[in-house]
Design a protein around this motif. Structure first.
Motif, PDB file in Angstrom:
ATOM      1  N   GLN A 238       0.839  -1.190   0.000  1.00  0.00           N
ATOM      2  CA  GLN A 238       0.000   0.000   0.000  1.00  0.00           C
ATOM      3  C   GLN A 238       0.875   1.241   0.000  1.00  0.00           C
ATOM      4  OE1 GLN A 238      -2.736  -1.158   3.362  1.00  0.00           O
ATOM      5  NE2 GLN A 238      -4.252  -0.141   2.074  1.00  0.00           N
ATOM      6  N   ASP A 239       0.490   2.240  -0.805  1.00  0.00           N
ATOM      7  CA  ASP A 239       1.228   3.497  -0.814  1.00  0.00           C
ATOM      8  C   ASP A 239       0.710   4.409   0.292  1.00  0.00           C
ATOM      9  OD1 ASP A 239      -1.148   4.557  -1.706  1.00  0.00           O
ATOM     10  OD2 ASP A 239      -0.431   5.052  -3.713  1.00  0.00           O
ATOM     11  N   LYS A 240       1.213   5.623   0.346  1.00  0.00           N
ATOM     12  CA  LYS A 240       0.835   6.553   1.415  1.00  0.00           C
ATOM     13  C   LYS A 240      -0.637   6.947   1.366  1.00  0.00           C
ATOM     14  CE  LYS A 240       2.552  10.478  -1.309  1.00  0.00           C
ATOM     15  NZ  LYS A 240       1.229  11.008  -1.662  1.00  0.00           N
ATOM     16  N   ASP A 241      -1.257   6.768   0.200  1.00  0.00           N
ATOM     17  CA  ASP A 241      -2.684   7.084   0.063  1.00  0.00           C
ATOM     18  C   ASP A 241      -3.579   5.894   0.387  1.00  0.00           C
ATOM     19  OD1 ASP A 241      -2.056   9.688  -0.896  1.00  0.00           O
ATOM     20  OD2 ASP A 241      -1.700   8.841  -2.890  1.00  0.00           O
TER      21      ASP A 241
END
Length: 665
Positions: A238-241
């Motif tokens: 998962q990315d920061k978003d």
């Protein structure tokens, strides 16, 4: 209808790309012209359970009855007929799938009229709102059109369709029965008096599969994973978003019996989102258009033959006949012939069998890049014949499903929960540094990067072939069994994720791009529940072959990808982003992925049982008939577990006092 000037048309459209919404489709031109421009818009109510599509009606329609519906699916209007007057026999309607309520006998669409495109989005009642106030269409679990009030001013659509995926196929094949029988053999095996402690290195599909079936047989698997994420080649992050990105675009075929068995045994079959039984190819000479191979609900191999013979966009009849004649030996002599073709590449086999090279250009280039991320000039023909063999022999073999979320959480974690619930263990961030040998030549322990030394009764490597070769002890490198590994190497793969600022017109399916740079792609915001969005698209694309691009910058890769996407989406994407704009992108590079299945590789693939009595191997590169695939990884882990259980039963390996104490702790 006038011959020189044509009225605008409006359809209440349910397009494969319109996830969850009906929308008006408007264009100008004669009806045949509309069929050429929008081949997927065909009928309001499809008698087939595959999908509901659109009704294209003239300005002044004839009275419609249940037996006089618009043109059937995929059938352009016949000469002399209009779409509203072509008879549509009632026998084609499946009452269990379709019901029509409140259809007036005359002029059901009183407000259907010529549309001024400049006022197309105004709130006045148009043909689409008239249609939705007349029909309520139900297709079992497939979709339900819900009637709503007229749309407010400047809204795009006034009704929505709630879509569900296609039902899980009923797998009843020899392969599936074999997979079930092997699984049952673990569950019914005599419980060991002294369970083995088995150290499994690698928490990819092969390692987790091995651990699961070892626990089913009553043993104690202990899995060591070098990273902080499960899945190996199906890992995701998962990315920061909070958005997920994956190592690859993972498709589950009906011809994956051991994978289907795992889903069944873990009771997570509902996590597979099955799509319509089709294979869809982009048309390089017709930007924005696709060619479909649709498999009807009839037994194999007739459904596959029908899909091939009914598609006249990609191959001519002479080419189909020559291709079919070339495949006859594989059909007649079966698996033995398939395995013998490993000495030939795809293109060499085609030349030998007299198959036209255009078959390669139209079909095999896309297939080769999807199966092993390389071109037909390099790929072993055994790989292609293995896939075709499964697709032709099994009715649902070529049917595809997407997982409803990221593989680490939706598939791998349930496997972990299964074996840890039976006494197994999982240790993350435990990277192997060295395989320690005893005086007898057996494995004495595993030294980890953090300095810890772990011991067990049996050791299983579920690592990819490339890191395994680097970690082999020096004495093993002289053994013929391990020397085989030198003939195997991973193939580079690049997986691309692009988030756009708008929803694109795509299809709820895997798409073969037939691009020089791209292999397959999908709009994950349409195909996958976890990534679903009605507002914006997220395209996931496989960039292959990647050998010349793996060291290039992400910016270069995205620029090249956008040029290809402009061809695939000519009215929605421009390379300069003058239309759809990129909000963000993530490029995942895997320099050494699945083993590169060039010709002759079968001679180098080792069995799961090694000459070292307490050391075994799992991985798609080991001997099993599903080659470099997720099914191959799952099956290899299963076969490896069976070898360990057999060794314990035969007394080749046994639990030590030290491992019993460790298991007790």
């Amino acid at each position: 209808m006038r011959s020189k000037t044509h009225p605008s048309w409006e359809c209440l459209a349910i397009h494969p790309s319109a996830r969850g919404t009906y929308f008006p489709y408007r264009s100008s031109g004669s009806l045949p012209y509309l069929w050429r421009k929008a081949p997927y818009f065909s009928v309001l109510i499809s008698p087939f359970p595959r999908r509901v599509e659109a009704a294209t009606l003239p300005r002044d329609p004839s009275p419609l009855h249940a037996t006089r519906l618009p043109v059937p699916i995929h059938t352009p209007p016949r000469r002399g007929y209009t779409s509203s007057t072509l008879p549509f026999p009632r026998r084609f309607l499946d009452p269990s799938r379709v019901s029509i309520e409140a259809v007036p006998p005359r002029h059901p669409f009183p407000s259907l009229r010529r549309i001024d495109s400049s006022k197309a989005l105004e709130g006045e009642e148009t043909a689409s709102s008239a249609m939705q106030n007349t029909f309520q269409t139900k297709l079992g679990a497939k979709c339900v059109l819900r009637t709503r009030k007229a749309a407010p001013r400047r809204t795009r659509a006034s009704s929505q369709v709630r879509c569900a995926d296609f039902p899980t196929p009923k797998f009843d094949t020899a392969s599936q029965r074999e997979a079930e029988a092997i699984s049952l053999s673990f569950q019914t095996a005599p419980r060991p008096q002294k369970p083995l402690r088995v150290a499994v290195v690698g928490a990819g599909l092969a390692g987790l599969s091995c651990a699961k079936y070892l626990s089913d047989a009553g043993h104690k698997p202990v899995v060591y994973e070098g990273r902080d994420v499960l899945g190996g080649k199906v890992a995701a992050w998962q990315d920061k978003d909070g958005d997920w990105y994956e190592t690859g675009l993972h498709i589950f075929f009906g011809a994956y019996p051991n994978m289907m068995q795992v889903f069944k045994e873990l009771d997570i079959q509902d996590r597979l989102q099955w799509k319509c039984h089709s294979m869809i190819f982009a048309m390089p000479d017709a930007p924005g258009e696709f060619s479909r191979f649709d498999f009807p609900e009839i037994p194999a191999p007739f459904n596959g033959l029908w899909a091939i013979l009914s598609n006249n966009q990609m191959l001519t009849w002479p080419e189909k006949i020559q291709f079919g004649i070339g495949l006859l030996p594989a059909i007649i002599f079966g698996q033995k012939y398939v395995e013998e073709q490993d000495k030939l590449t795809v293109t060499e086999w085609m030349d030998k069998q007299g198959v036209p090279r255009r078959v390669n250009d139209e079909v095999f280039i896309a297939m080769a890049k999807a199966l092993n991320f390389i071109d037909p000039d390099d790929l072993s023909m055994t790989v292609v014949l293995t896939a075709l063999n499964r697709f032709l022999q099994e009715k649902d073999g070529s049917k595809m499903a997407f997982l409803d979320g990221p593989p680490p959480t939706r598939l791998c974690q349930p496997m972990v929960d299964h074996f840890t619930g039976k006494g197994g263990e999982l240790h993350m961030n435990k990277r192997l540094k060295k395989i320690l040998l005893g005086e007898d030549g057996k494995v004495a322990g595993l030294e980890m990067v953090d300095g810890e030394v772990v011991t067990a009764d049996v050791y299983v490597s579920a690592m990819p072939v490339d890191p395994l070769k680097l970690l082999l002890p020096e004495p093993w490198k002289q053994m013929p069994y391990f020397q085989q590994l030198n003939g195997l190497e991973g193939v580079p793969v690049i997986n691309i994720h692009i988030w756009f600022d708008k929803k694109l017109t795509t299809v709820d399916h895997l798409l073969f791009s037939r691009s020089p740079l791209l292999s397959v792609y999908a709009d994950m915001s349409t195909t996958c529940r976890e990534y679903a969005s009605n507002e914006k698209s997220m395209l996931e694309l496989v960039f292959a072959p990647a050998k010349d691009w793996i060291k290039r910058s992400d910016e270069d890769i995205i620029s090249a990808t956008m040029i290809e996407l402009e061809r695939l989406f000519p009215t929605e994407i421009k390379a300069d982003q003058s239309l759809a704009k990129i909000e963000k992108y993530i490029v995942v590079k895997t320099p050494l992925s699945v083993y590169k299945a060039t010709k002759g590789r079968e001679d180098f693939r080792p069995t799961q049982k090694s000459p070292v009595s307490n050391f075994f191997m799992a991985g798609d590169f080991t001997k099993q008939r599903y080659l470099a695939s997720m099914e191959g990884a799952i099956f290899s882990g299963k076969l490896c577990a069976r070898e360990v259980v057999d060794a314990a039963t035969n007394g080749t390996v046994e639990a030590s006092v030290a491992s019993e104490a460790a298991a007790a702790v």
